[in-house]
Write a protein that holds these residues in place. Structure first.
Motif, PDB file in Angstrom:
ATOM      1  N   GLU A   1      -4.817  13.339   4.428  1.00  0.00           N
ATOM      2  CA  GLU A   1      -3.565  12.938   3.791  1.00  0.00           C
ATOM      3  C   GLU A   1      -3.758  11.749   2.851  1.00  0.00           C
ATOM      4  N   LYS A   2      -4.787  10.968   3.127  1.00  0.00           N
ATOM      5  CA  LYS A   2      -5.044   9.808   2.283  1.00  0.00           C
ATOM      6  C   LYS A   2      -6.061  10.091   1.179  1.00  0.00           C
ATOM      7  N   CYS A   3      -6.576  11.326   1.174  1.00  0.00           N
ATOM      8  CA  CYS A   3      -7.579  11.692   0.162  1.00  0.00           C
ATOM      9  C   CYS A   3      -7.141  12.913  -0.623  1.00  0.00           C
TER      10      CYS A   3
ATOM     11  N   LEU B   1      -7.672   4.777  -1.558  1.00  0.00           N
ATOM     12  CA  LEU B   1      -7.733   5.394  -0.244  1.00  0.00           C
ATOM     13  C   LEU B   1      -9.059   5.004   0.382  1.00  0.00           C
ATOM     14  N   TYR B   2      -9.070   5.004   1.642  1.00  0.00           N
ATOM     15  CA  TYR B   2     -10.257   4.509   2.341  1.00  0.00           C
ATOM     16  C   TYR B   2     -10.815   5.595   3.244  1.00  0.00           C
TER      17      TYR B   2
ATOM     18  N   GLU C   1       0.817  -1.198   0.000  1.00  0.00           N
ATOM     19  CA  GLU C   1       0.000   0.000   0.000  1.00  0.00           C
ATOM     20  C   GLU C   1       0.855   1.255   0.000  1.00  0.00           C
ATOM     21  N   GLY C   2       2.050   1.220   0.623  1.00  0.00           N
ATOM     22  CA  GLY C   2       2.886   2.408   0.635  1.00  0.00           C
ATOM     23  C   GLY C   2       3.929   2.409  -0.440  1.00  0.00           C
TER      24      GLY C   2
ATOM     25  N   SER D   1     -10.557   6.801  -4.379  1.00  0.00           N
ATOM     26  CA  SER D   1      -9.398   7.001  -5.244  1.00  0.00           C
ATOM     27  C   SER D   1      -9.680   8.103  -6.269  1.00  0.00           C
TER      28      SER D   1
ATOM     29  N   TRP E   1     -12.570  11.392   7.824  1.00  0.00           N
ATOM     30  CA  TRP E   1     -11.586  10.846   6.895  1.00  0.00           C
ATOM     31  C   TRP E   1     -10.244  11.513   7.144  1.00  0.00           C
ATOM     32  N   ASP E   2      -9.228  10.880   6.612  1.00  0.00           N
ATOM     33  CA  ASP E   2      -7.866  11.384   6.759  1.00  0.00           C
ATOM     34  C   ASP E   2      -7.518  12.183   5.511  1.00  0.00           C
TER      35      ASP E   2
END
Length: 447
Positions: free
Chosen positions: A105-107, A13-14, A2-3, A33, A102-103
């Motif tokens: 950084e992941k979105c 992304l979740y 994943e990284g 995503s 949600w985060d």
């Protein structure tokens, strides 16, 4: 793995939405995503949108806290007859949906999203004093933040009941209330709070309203009483909105012309009492003043009795009294040249008291030939009133004529003297009224 995806490759992304209901915990993992490149997929939030009919809480016994702030952008109308205030507000509501998070950084560093309000649960906040049905435009949006906060802004044209006191019009100040409360939810389900301090709301509103319209905003204060309806208790926030009318329009269009007309009427006392032009001149002024009041009537409040209406009534009364006094003096001067009527003893004593040099008199008749408005009277065969006081009334050696004890010439002089005294008294009453009016306007304008 994943990284370790290569650069430029689309990655998954979740977005975790926790729907925690009493006795149950469900987790929905949503693929977001490409939000930063291709926009938000509406289907991602369908699970959240499907819960819009219910108050968003994890535990239904916990009340939802809604923070309120608003900005007064315009004061549209103040109806003194119907006791209504019409204003335009921008209302801001903030509350939390614990199922949204949600985060960023992941979105793609997305920290907030705009969502149409028809897909969200909205608090039923209304203004208690409002007399109109809420006419909020359709299709408005609210912001969702990554920590679950929902920020909802909406414009509102509010017509609210306000206890208006117009006695000091046009120098009046009004204090109206805007009370925000919930229509359905009691304190067990909803609590209200402040999104910003009340002084911030007042400063922002004052800056916007400052250059607009007839009214200016003085300040805003608040109180937080509870509203009891039967056995139910509702939370509410009451805002006290203080406004003041800008008086310049009314001073220029109402007070200044009225003061000019009444001043000209006062100056008409400089016309000789025996002049044939004084009465027509005063009649013309009186008609002109009535026309002025009819034309300016639309600027006055439609209900109540403000102080300015009392002022106009006094001006009109003075002008009418002045006209009647002119007619009476004309009649007296006419009678003085033909057959002077007998003078009552109390009036004779008053004239004797007021014209004695050793005593003071409000009308100061001993200075009648130099005082304002006292023009010398030149009737055939009449002596000056000053000579009458020294020679006829002082020595009491005049030739008697019947029961009055005065000759016809003496009676004529006394009636002329009485007319001068009336002129002096009324002229000084005009001056006192004008001075009092000016001082009152200055005090009201400055306070």
């Amino acid at each position: 793995m994943e990284g370790g995806w290569p650069a430029g490759r689309r990655f998954l992304l979740y977005l975790t939405v926790n729907l925690l209901l009493p006795g149950r915990s469900d987790t929905f993992t949503i693929n977001c995503s490409g939000f930063d490149r291709h926009g938000v997929d509406p289907a991602v939030f369908q699970t959240i949108f499907s819960q819009k009919d219910f108050r968003p809480v994890i535990n239904y016994s916990i009340p939802t806290r809604v923070n309120i702030s608003f900005t007064v952008s315009a004061i549209l109308d103040v109806d003194a007859q119907l006791q209504l205030l019409t204003s335009f507000l921008w209302l801001k509501l903030i509350w939390t949906n614990p199922f949204i998070s949600w985060d960023p950084e992941k979105c793609g560093a997305i920290s907030k999203l705009a969502v149409t309000t028809e897909n969200l649960w909205l608090p039923d906040i209304f203004i208690v004093e409002s007399t109109d049905v809420d006419q909020t435009p359709e299709g408005l949006s609210a912001y969702l933040t990554n920590d679950g906060h929902i920020v909802y802004n909406k414009p509102m044209r509010v017509t609210s009941i306000c206890n208006l006191d117009i006695f000091y019009f046009p120098f009046d100040q009004q204090n109206c209330t805007l009370t925000f409360s919930s229509f359905l939810y009691t304190v067990e389900n909803m609590l209200l709070g402040m999104e910003k301090e009340v002084w911030e709301i007042a400063d922002t509103s004052r800056d916007i309203v400052r250059t607009q319209g007839e009214w200016e905003l003085l300040g805003i204060n608040k109180a937080t009483p509870k509203m009891s309806v039967g056995s139910s208790l509702f939370d509410q926030i009451m805002f006290y909105v203080a406004i003041r009318r800008r008086p310049s329009l009314y001073v220029i269009n109402l007070l200044v012309p009225s003061s000019f007309l009444i001043s000209i009427d006062a100056l008409s006392f400089y016309l000789p009492a025996e002049s044939e032009n004084r009465a027509p001149f005063k009649i013309t002024l009186l008609l002109g003043y009535n026309v002025f009041l009819l034309m300016m009537n639309k600027l006055l409040p439609a209900s109540g009795t403000p102080l300015i209406s009392v002022y106009f009534a006094l001006c009109l009364s003075l002008m009418v009294v002045s006209l009647l006094e002119t007619i009476f003096i004309t009649y007296l001067l006419h009678m003085a040249t033909t057959q002077p009527p007998p003078m009552p003893r109390w009036l004779y004593s008053l004239l004797l008291h007021c014209t004695t040099p050793l005593k003071s008199c409000p009308t100061a008749l001993q200075k009648e030939n130099t005082g304002p408005g006292l023009m010398p009277t030149h009737l055939p065969g009449l002596k000056e009133p000053g000579q009458l006081v020294g020679k006829e009334l002082g020595s009491r050696e005049a030739e008697l004529n019947g029961d009055s004890g005065l000759t016809s010439t003496q009676l004529a002089d006394l009636w002329v003297q009485f007319s001068h005294m009336m002129d002096t008294f009324l002229f000084r009453l005009y001056l006192f009224f004008l001075a009092s009016s000016i001082i009152t306007v200055i005090i009201l304008w400055n306070t």
